[in-house]
Design an enzyme around this catalytic site. Sequence first.
Site, PDB file in Angstrom:
ATOM      1  CE  LYS A 186      -4.249  -1.618  -0.006  1.00 39.08           C
ATOM      2  NZ  LYS A 186      -4.325  -3.090  -0.113  1.00 39.08           N
TER       3      LYS A 186
HETATM    4  C1  LIG Z   1      -5.670  -3.772   0.573  1.00 34.30           C
HETATM    5  C2  LIG Z   1      -7.118  -3.505   0.673  1.00 34.30           C
HETATM    6  C3  LIG Z   1      -7.876  -3.961   1.749  1.00 34.30           C
HETATM    7  C4  LIG Z   1      -7.342  -4.891   2.791  1.00 34.30           C
HETATM    8  O1  LIG Z   1      -6.203  -4.468   3.431  1.00 34.30           O
HETATM    9  P1  LIG Z   1      -5.202  -5.526   4.111  1.00 34.30           P
HETATM   10  O2  LIG Z   1      -4.340  -4.656   4.960  1.00 34.30           O
HETATM   11  O3  LIG Z   1      -4.448  -6.191   3.009  1.00 34.30           O
HETATM   12  O4  LIG Z   1      -6.027  -6.464   4.907  1.00 34.30           O
HETATM   13  C5  LIG Z   1      -9.209  -3.613   1.818  1.00 34.30           C
HETATM   14  N1  LIG Z   1      -9.779  -2.854   0.865  1.00 34.30           N
HETATM   15  C6  LIG Z   1      -9.097  -2.425  -0.198  1.00 34.30           C
HETATM   16  C7  LIG Z   1      -9.785  -1.573  -1.210  1.00 34.30           C
HETATM   17  C8  LIG Z   1      -7.743  -2.738  -0.350  1.00 34.30           C
HETATM   18  O5  LIG Z   1      -7.087  -2.338  -1.421  1.00 34.30           O
END
Ligand SMILES: *Cc1c(COP(=O)(O)O)cnc(C)c1O
Length: 394
Positions: A186
């Site tokens: 992210k």
């Molecule tokens: C990455 C993501 C998540 C989940 O996040 P994690 O930290 O990987 O559990 C939820 N919603 C969206 C839109 C994402 O891109």
Amino acid sequence: MPGFEILDHEERKEVMDVLDNGVTFRYNFDHARNGHWKAKEMEELLCDTMQVKHAHLVSSGTAALQTALAAMGVGAGDEVIVPPFTFVASVEAIVAAGAIPVFAEIDETLCISAQGIEKVITPRTKAVNVVHMCGAMPDMDAIKKVCEVHGILILEDACQAIGGTYKGQALGTLGHAGTYSFDSVKTITCGEGGAVITNHPEIYNYAHMYSDHGHDHIGSDRGAEKHPIMGLNFRISELNAAMGLAQLRKLDKIVATQRKTKAKIKAALADIADIQWRELADPEGDQASFLSFMLPTQERTAEIHQKLSEHGVDGCFYWYVNSWHYLKNWQHIQTMTSCAPLPIELNDQVPDYTQVHLPQSDDIMSRTLSMLIKLSWTEEEIDQRIESMRQAFA
Ligand SMILES: *Cc1c(COP(=O)(O)O)cnc(C)c1O
């Protein structure tokens, strides 16, 4: 979007603080921790940065969604409206809550649309999960209006959009609660981690309790704390929070770099008639982790996707055929299949998800490509990329 590209001595220093005192638990151990409260510090910085009253760190973005839904009072039998273009976690969290996902159309913002939401509202609709996909937002004014009229709560899944804004307000702070993800790919990363942000004290209060077995976190003696509610363990560790703290300090720079790179590429491709840029409800608020565009037909989109790859333009996503981001390809979610019976099976009015029909979303997604904007690209690499993209379109 990836903050992992710029890990350096700053993350190392924060993590070493934790290793040096040995306290990886985010609560208590007041004497042993030598004044280091990394999770608390990151939460305070999140509040400052996002201009929001409360922030609570958890172990992942998925945990943040589960925590936020619970804290908002979403549970068994409630319907939650969600877009078909998202990461599966936005849907999994609803199912885990015992609630019923109801899919609504997206528009050219690549996010859920107010009209789409309005069409699927029922007396059981409790909330809408507005997902800010690929760094940008839908028409939030229109969505807020529909939700206000119908008394529906707004959860913003801003897991892919930290640093983005809508009319000057941070994405994630426009509804009742918002979530961020700090997983390894992210915009900023804790390794694994997430956050719930909210301006509502009661949602915050439930969120910190729910994510730590219902502990009320009053006083400094964990054994003496009360447990007003049941919860689970979605705690973040100090190690992860330490890394995230250093990353969060870099957020402004990350977003500025992404915006500059994206603007340069967009301008250089402006004369390509085939390209229809993704609609941005507030262009100034795009955090620019992706460059997304639509092409005239599905055939042309598949062809350009292939050609971009042949010309060495990496990091391009054709979400329509990608198995993690579009409902059409989620067999396990269409059939609500897990390793054990799901709470949703106890409801008598569950839609047949294999029959969900979203022609507008299909049309848009079948013609959409997104390219990841990387932080480490040099000017020469960006120029080379532009040249290769132009060749792919030739
Ligand atoms: C990455 C993501 C998540 C989940 O996040 P994690 O930290 O990987 O559990 C939820 N919603 C969206 C839109 C994402 O891109």
